[in-house]
Design a protein around this motif. Sequence first.
Motif, PDB file in Angstrom:
ATOM      1  N   TRP A  16       1.806   6.372  -7.029  1.00 38.21           N
ATOM      2  CA  TRP A  16       0.906   7.094  -7.477  1.00 38.21           C
ATOM      3  C   TRP A  16       1.302   8.698  -7.358  1.00 38.21           C
ATOM      4  O   TRP A  16       0.855   9.391  -8.268  1.00 38.21           O
ATOM      5  CB  TRP A  16      -0.550   7.033  -6.649  1.00 38.21           C
ATOM      6  CG  TRP A  16      -1.747   7.761  -6.908  1.00 38.21           C
ATOM      7  CD1 TRP A  16      -2.473   7.739  -7.871  1.00 38.21           C
ATOM      8  CD2 TRP A  16      -2.061   8.782  -5.974  1.00 38.21           C
ATOM      9  NE1 TRP A  16      -3.352   8.825  -7.849  1.00 38.21           N
ATOM     10  CE2 TRP A  16      -2.996   9.361  -6.683  1.00 38.21           C
ATOM     11  CE3 TRP A  16      -1.448   9.415  -4.832  1.00 38.21           C
ATOM     12  CZ2 TRP A  16      -3.697  10.701  -6.137  1.00 38.21           C
ATOM     13  CZ3 TRP A  16      -2.350  10.368  -4.157  1.00 38.21           C
ATOM     14  CH2 TRP A  16      -3.232  11.047  -4.857  1.00 38.21           C
ATOM     15  N   TRP A  17       1.815   9.071  -6.464  1.00 35.74           N
ATOM     16  CA  TRP A  17       2.242  10.485  -5.991  1.00 35.74           C
ATOM     17  C   TRP A  17       3.137  10.864  -7.108  1.00 35.74           C
ATOM     18  O   TRP A  17       3.075  12.251  -7.586  1.00 35.74           O
ATOM     19  CB  TRP A  17       2.763  10.607  -4.636  1.00 35.74           C
ATOM     20  CG  TRP A  17       3.305  11.920  -4.153  1.00 35.74           C
ATOM     21  CD1 TRP A  17       2.404  12.882  -3.737  1.00 35.74           C
ATOM     22  CD2 TRP A  17       4.440  12.438  -4.390  1.00 35.74           C
ATOM     23  NE1 TRP A  17       3.187  14.096  -3.801  1.00 35.74           N
ATOM     24  CE2 TRP A  17       4.460  13.875  -3.963  1.00 35.74           C
ATOM     25  CE3 TRP A  17       5.756  11.890  -4.506  1.00 35.74           C
ATOM     26  CZ2 TRP A  17       5.644  14.449  -3.894  1.00 35.74           C
ATOM     27  CZ3 TRP A  17       7.211  12.607  -4.455  1.00 35.74           C
ATOM     28  CH2 TRP A  17       6.843  14.100  -4.174  1.00 35.74           C
ATOM     29  N   GLY A  24       2.571   1.564  -3.342  1.00 40.92           N
ATOM     30  CA  GLY A  24       1.539   2.096  -4.308  1.00 40.92           C
ATOM     31  C   GLY A  24       1.094   3.575  -4.175  1.00 40.92           C
ATOM     32  O   GLY A  24       0.815   4.174  -5.399  1.00 40.92           O
ATOM     33  N   LEU A  25       1.000   4.106  -3.114  1.00 42.23           N
ATOM     34  CA  LEU A  25       0.779   5.406  -2.804  1.00 42.23           C
ATOM     35  C   LEU A  25       1.784   6.114  -3.150  1.00 42.23           C
ATOM     36  O   LEU A  25       1.884   7.553  -3.873  1.00 42.23           O
ATOM     37  CB  LEU A  25       0.531   5.687  -1.157  1.00 42.23           C
ATOM     38  CG  LEU A  25      -0.930   5.289  -0.718  1.00 42.23           C
ATOM     39  CD1 LEU A  25      -0.897   5.674   0.815  1.00 42.23           C
ATOM     40  CD2 LEU A  25      -2.009   6.142  -1.509  1.00 42.23           C
ATOM     41  N   THR A  43       0.928  -1.366  -0.056  1.00 39.79           N
ATOM     42  CA  THR A  43      -0.052   0.112  -0.025  1.00 39.79           C
ATOM     43  C   THR A  43       0.855   1.279   0.065  1.00 39.79           C
ATOM     44  O   THR A  43       0.401   2.284  -0.665  1.00 39.79           O
ATOM     45  CB  THR A  43      -1.020   0.058   1.227  1.00 39.79           C
ATOM     46  OG1 THR A  43      -1.715  -1.080   1.171  1.00 39.79           O
ATOM     47  CG2 THR A  43      -1.605   1.011   1.127  1.00 39.79           C
ATOM     48  N   ILE A  72       3.556   9.682 -10.172  1.00 40.67           N
ATOM     49  CA  ILE A  72       3.064   9.852 -11.421  1.00 40.67           C
ATOM     50  C   ILE A  72       2.120  11.027 -11.470  1.00 40.67           C
ATOM     51  O   ILE A  72       2.328  12.018 -12.472  1.00 40.67           O
ATOM     52  CB  ILE A  72       2.142   8.553 -11.680  1.00 40.67           C
ATOM     53  CG1 ILE A  72       3.020   7.419 -12.024  1.00 40.67           C
ATOM     54  CG2 ILE A  72       1.111   8.625 -12.874  1.00 40.67           C
ATOM     55  CD1 ILE A  72       2.289   6.138 -11.893  1.00 40.67           C
ATOM     56  N   ARG A  73       1.486  11.419 -10.398  1.00 45.01           N
ATOM     57  CA  ARG A  73       0.746  12.504 -10.421  1.00 45.01           C
ATOM     58  C   ARG A  73       1.282  13.862 -10.623  1.00 45.01           C
ATOM     59  O   ARG A  73       1.188  14.784 -11.222  1.00 45.01           O
ATOM     60  CB  ARG A  73      -0.173  12.534  -9.124  1.00 45.01           C
ATOM     61  CG  ARG A  73      -1.460  13.397  -9.111  1.00 45.01           C
ATOM     62  CD  ARG A  73      -2.380  12.887  -8.003  1.00 45.01           C
ATOM     63  NE  ARG A  73      -3.081  14.229  -7.898  1.00 45.01           N
ATOM     64  CZ  ARG A  73      -3.238  14.934  -6.821  1.00 45.01           C
ATOM     65  NH1 ARG A  73      -2.596  14.988  -5.809  1.00 45.01           N
ATOM     66  NH2 ARG A  73      -4.114  16.228  -6.651  1.00 45.01           N
TER      67      ARG A  73
END
Length: 155
Positions: free
Chosen positions: A19-20, A15-16, A12, A22-23
Amino acid sequence: MDRFGDWLIMLTAAGLMVWWVIRRFDKWLHEPPGSRLRKLAQAGGVEQDENVTLLEEHGFEVLSGKHRVPLGVVVDDGPVMPTRLYFDYLACREHKYFLVKLERARQPLDWTASGLREKLLPYALLFPDCEGIVIAHTQEAQIKIVRFKVEAGEE
């Protein structure tokens, strides 16, 4: 990390983080032109003085003042040598941004094409969204706007 819960927490967290990243990359990629200048405009305050008054008399809105752009120079893989470029104000007129340099008696500008190129071209290259570079001479109450135009060269 023998238990299933430990692996779940690690996946998790990973993954976070992905995601951060990529954002942030997507936000940087789709950042509108001129956003760097808008950030500079919000960064600095302006003290009302004779230079600001002169610019306002010529239709400019002074957004911020006294900026320093840090740069690093490396020669032949040697150590980074720090240096900086300064400009005095960031101004806006008719929704277009302008960098403002004050002409000083101890550092007069050479008003030839090569003199202006040597002194002002780095600013135009660092801030391509600027409409031009305003040179303000407070003693003469004079303002000049310098713009660089790339012309078709001889081949």
